[in-house]
Design a protein around this motif. Structure first.
Motif, mmCIF file in Angstrom:
data_model
loop_
_atom_site.group_PDB
_atom_site.id
_atom_site.type_symbol
_atom_site.label_atom_id
_atom_site.label_comp_id
_atom_site.label_asym_id
_atom_site.label_seq_id
_atom_site.Cartn_x
_atom_site.Cartn_y
_atom_site.Cartn_z
ATOM 1 N N ILE A 59 2.829 107.160 -63.246
ATOM 2 C CA ILE A 59 1.400 106.820 -63.297
ATOM 3 C C ILE A 59 1.125 105.384 -62.877
ATOM 4 C CG2 ILE A 59 1.036 108.545 -65.096
ATOM 5 C CD1 ILE A 59 0.691 106.240 -67.093
ATOM 6 N N LEU A 60 2.131 104.687 -62.359
ATOM 7 C CA LEU A 60 1.884 103.331 -61.866
ATOM 8 C C LEU A 60 0.932 103.380 -60.675
ATOM 9 C CD1 LEU A 60 5.460 101.739 -61.961
ATOM 10 C CD2 LEU A 60 3.625 101.539 -63.660
ATOM 11 N N ILE A 61 0.009 102.443 -60.614
ATOM 12 C CA ILE A 61 -0.931 102.401 -59.501
ATOM 13 C C ILE A 61 -0.198 102.151 -58.193
ATOM 14 C CG2 ILE A 61 -2.924 101.170 -58.548
ATOM 15 C CD1 ILE A 61 -3.772 100.589 -61.443
ATOM 16 N N HIS A 62 0.797 101.298 -58.237
ATOM 17 C CA HIS A 62 1.654 101.037 -57.085
ATOM 18 C C HIS A 62 3.110 101.113 -57.532
ATOM 19 C CE1 HIS A 62 -2.107 98.651 -56.106
ATOM 20 N NE2 HIS A 62 -2.036 99.508 -55.112
ATOM 21 N N PRO A 63 4.027 101.455 -56.626
ATOM 22 C CA PRO A 63 5.441 101.517 -57.004
ATOM 23 C C PRO A 63 5.931 100.187 -57.560
ATOM 24 C CG PRO A 63 5.081 102.479 -54.828
ATOM 25 C CD PRO A 63 3.796 101.818 -55.216
ATOM 26 N N ALA A 64 7.015 100.245 -58.313
ATOM 27 C CA ALA A 64 7.518 99.061 -59.018
ATOM 28 C C ALA A 64 7.765 97.871 -58.093
ATOM 29 C CB ALA A 64 8.789 99.415 -59.776
ATOM 30 N N GLY A 65 8.220 98.087 -56.866
ATOM 31 C CA GLY A 65 8.519 96.977 -55.965
ATOM 32 C C GLY A 65 7.350 96.525 -55.119
ATOM 33 N N PHE A 66 6.188 97.129 -55.330
ATOM 34 C CA PHE A 66 5.037 96.854 -54.474
ATOM 35 C C PHE A 66 4.607 95.404 -54.527
ATOM 36 C CE2 PHE A 66 0.436 96.427 -54.001
ATOM 37 C CZ PHE A 66 0.219 97.039 -52.779
ATOM 38 N N HIS A 67 4.510 94.841 -55.726
ATOM 39 C CA HIS A 67 3.978 93.489 -55.867
ATOM 40 C C HIS A 67 4.874 92.450 -55.205
ATOM 41 C CE1 HIS A 67 2.118 95.840 -59.138
ATOM 42 N NE2 HIS A 67 1.054 95.165 -58.797
ATOM 43 N N ALA A 68 6.184 92.612 -55.361
ATOM 44 C CA ALA A 68 7.104 91.681 -54.702
ATOM 45 C C ALA A 68 6.998 91.809 -53.189
ATOM 46 C CB ALA A 68 8.530 91.950 -55.168
ATOM 47 N N GLU A 69 6.883 93.048 -52.730
ATOM 48 C CA GLU A 69 6.780 93.282 -51.279
ATOM 49 C C GLU A 69 5.528 92.647 -50.694
ATOM 50 O OE1 GLU A 69 5.858 97.064 -48.345
ATOM 51 O OE2 GLU A 69 6.884 97.419 -50.254
ATOM 52 N N LYS A 70 4.438 92.701 -51.449
ATOM 53 C CA LYS A 70 3.158 92.175 -50.963
ATOM 54 C C LYS A 70 2.944 90.709 -51.340
ATOM 55 C CE LYS A 70 1.690 96.051 -49.191
ATOM 56 N NZ LYS A 70 1.436 96.215 -47.734
ATOM 57 N N GLY A 71 3.877 90.127 -52.051
ATOM 58 C CA GLY A 71 3.725 88.733 -52.447
ATOM 59 C C GLY A 71 2.656 88.526 -53.504
ATOM 60 N N VAL A 72 2.515 89.508 -54.403
ATOM 61 C CA VAL A 72 1.556 89.407 -55.508
ATOM 62 C C VAL A 72 2.330 89.115 -56.786
ATOM 63 C CG1 VAL A 72 -0.150 90.635 -56.890
ATOM 64 C CG2 VAL A 72 -0.073 90.985 -54.403
ATOM 65 N N GLU A 73 2.012 88.006 -57.426
ATOM 66 C CA GLU A 73 2.690 87.643 -58.679
ATOM 67 C C GLU A 73 2.035 88.369 -59.849
ATOM 68 O OE1 GLU A 73 3.712 83.307 -59.022
ATOM 69 O OE2 GLU A 73 2.286 83.224 -57.343
ATOM 70 N N THR A 74 2.849 88.829 -60.779
ATOM 71 C CA THR A 74 2.323 89.465 -61.983
ATOM 72 C C THR A 74 2.866 88.746 -63.206
ATOM 73 O OG1 THR A 74 4.126 91.087 -61.968
ATOM 74 C CG2 THR A 74 2.058 91.732 -60.918
ATOM 75 N N LEU A 75 1.980 88.430 -64.109
ATOM 76 C CA LEU A 75 2.349 87.799 -65.366
ATOM 77 C C LEU A 75 1.876 88.743 -66.471
ATOM 78 C CD1 LEU A 75 3.591 85.291 -66.658
ATOM 79 C CD2 LEU A 75 1.323 84.234 -66.620
ATOM 80 N N LEU A 76 2.815 89.513 -67.043
ATOM 81 C CA LEU A 76 2.473 90.573 -67.982
ATOM 82 C C LEU A 76 2.801 90.167 -69.411
ATOM 83 C CD1 LEU A 76 3.853 93.552 -65.859
ATOM 84 C CD2 LEU A 76 1.509 92.670 -65.936
ATOM 85 N N GLY A 77 2.115 90.808 -70.343
ATOM 86 C CA GLY A 77 2.298 90.464 -71.748
ATOM 87 C C GLY A 77 1.653 89.150 -72.123
ATOM 88 N N VAL A 78 0.744 88.668 -71.292
ATOM 89 C CA VAL A 78 0.061 87.388 -71.501
ATOM 90 C C VAL A 78 -1.429 87.593 -71.252
ATOM 91 C CG1 VAL A 78 -0.165 84.995 -70.749
ATOM 92 C CG2 VAL A 78 2.085 86.080 -70.776
ATOM 93 N N ALA A 79 -2.261 87.002 -72.067
ATOM 94 C CA ALA A 79 -3.713 87.103 -71.888
ATOM 95 C C ALA A 79 -4.284 85.770 -71.428
ATOM 96 C CB ALA A 79 -4.378 87.521 -73.199
ATOM 97 N N VAL A 80 -5.434 85.824 -70.786
ATOM 98 C CA VAL A 80 -6.180 84.611 -70.466
ATOM 99 C C VAL A 80 -7.069 84.299 -71.662
ATOM 100 C CG1 VAL A 80 -7.894 83.550 -68.966
ATOM 101 C CG2 VAL A 80 -6.121 85.024 -67.986
ATOM 102 N N SER A 81 -6.834 83.154 -72.272
ATOM 103 C CA SER A 81 -7.565 82.776 -73.489
ATOM 104 C C SER A 81 -8.930 82.186 -73.189
ATOM 105 C CB SER A 81 -6.745 81.777 -74.306
ATOM 106 O OG SER A 81 -5.488 82.313 -74.651
ATOM 107 N N SER A 82 -9.020 81.410 -72.107
ATOM 108 C CA SER A 82 -10.293 80.778 -71.785
ATOM 109 C C SER A 82 -10.370 80.471 -70.305
ATOM 110 C CB SER A 82 -10.479 79.483 -72.596
ATOM 111 O OG SER A 82 -9.488 78.529 -72.247
ATOM 112 N N LEU A 83 -11.621 80.414 -69.814
ATOM 113 C CA LEU A 83 -11.899 80.058 -68.427
ATOM 114 C C LEU A 83 -12.838 78.861 -68.389
ATOM 115 C CD1 LEU A 83 -12.673 83.448 -66.597
ATOM 116 C CD2 LEU A 83 -10.683 81.975 -66.215
#
Length: 339
Positions: A63-87
């Protein structure tokens, strides 16, 4: 405090956030893209949670939107398990829950929402379930393997999907719907009657005009007292009464919130009241040309379309406008498609 810079900060690793990142690369955008998501899982599709995932016939990788290696292939960084506290929309910086700080040129808020809770049904209580995340689905799936009956509070799309999956797994299912017919806000009466017949034919104990007054959650199960004085019991309960949009981050940042539907107010192309900040998906409110009103749509289609509009705007590329909204649901052997 650690610091990092990015060109595009995407807050939320759901359908809209992941789709926007992919669309940016499709449009040839060369800048740095960072997706920050509070869940540990890579971005995934939510519709299968109440169907294949819950039934045990699907794996997380399916059910992944993109395959596991997609982000590395496209140069998209993912930071998971972390929330944005403020903007800080003036300074174009974000503070993360791990203490890090990120600066950005463009920011997309795609925070979606959380399951609406019911007073008396604590989300962390034994025999009480909500369904919004992979973790929720896996917990409910294990419970369905251990028990024989389930009580579903809410006869909307999600509630009916859960009940349908429960019957497929051999559990008895009771659905409590407070309205006098199923899906009355989106279906004509004739179709509601047809759906009611299909649900009952599948062996579901469907109660309409069933308003819950009290819940008794104990070691052996759950008992619900209805306004009529009748009690209904089951081994466990699933509350499926809708979504609460996640707009706290936007509100604290001073962004405009629609006074009626509570979504982050956006104008074309999904731009918020702050320069360089966009919002898309379940948390956003936009004037829709096909209904000539400002609405907040909770749908897979809308998340994808809005994500592409944001990506095109950031990349400086033309993009198609919003199409007619539609929604689909699979349950009790039928595929319902509603424009």
């Amino acid at each position: 405090m650690a610091s990092r810079d990015t060109d595009v900060l995407i807050v939320g690793a759901g359908q809209a956030g992941a789709s926007a990142a992919a669309a940016l690369r499709d449009f040839g955008y060369p800048g740095r893209i960072l997706i920050v998501g509070a869940e540990q899982a890579l971005p995934y599709e939510r519709p299968p949670l109440s169907k294949a995932m819950l039934a045990g016939s699907g794996a997380v990788s399916d059910i992944l939107i993109h395959p596991a290696g997609f982000h590395a292939e496209k140069g998209v960084e993912t930071l998971l398990g972390v929330a944005v506290s403020s903007l800080d929309v003036q300074g174009r910086t974000a503070t993360l829950s791990d203490g890090a700080r990120t600066t950005w040129r463009h920011c997309l808020i795609a925070t979606g929402g959380q399951a609406r809770t019911v007073a008396g049904l604590a989300p962390d209580a034994a025999r009480v379930h909500y369904l919004r995340t992979i973790a929720d689905a896996l917990r409910l799936r294990e419970a369905m393997r251990q028990h024989r009956s389930v009580l579903v509070v809410g006869g909307g799309f999600l509630g009916l999907e859960v009940a349908s999956t429960a019957r497929t797994l051999g559990l008895s299912a009771t659905v409590l719907e407070s309205a006098d017919r199923l899906l009355g806000r989106v279906m004509p009466p004739a179709l509601s009657r047809w759906l009611r017949q299909a649900v009952c034919a599948a062996g579901v104990d469907l109660r309409l005009d069933a308003r819950c007054e009290a819940f008794d959650v104990h070691a052996d199960g759950v008992v619900v007292t209805l306004a009529s004085g009748e009690t209904v019991s089951a081994d466990m309960v699933v509350a499926a009464i809708g979504l609460v949009r996640e707009v706290g981050l936007a509100r604290r940042a001073g962004l405009k919130i629609h006074p009626g539907n509570g979504g982050i107010a956006v104008h074309e192309p999904c731009a918020t009241s702050a320069p360089g900040v966009y919002a898309a998906g379940d948390c956003s409110s936009q004037h829709h040309p096909f209904v000539d009103a400002e609405i907040r749509l909770e749908s897979w289609q809308n998340a994808n379309e809005q994500a592409r509009l944001v990506a095109a705007a950031i990349a400086g590329q033309p993009a198609a406008t919003l199409t007619a909204p539609w929604f689909w649901s699979d349950h009790f052997g039928a595929n319902l498609q509603i424009p």
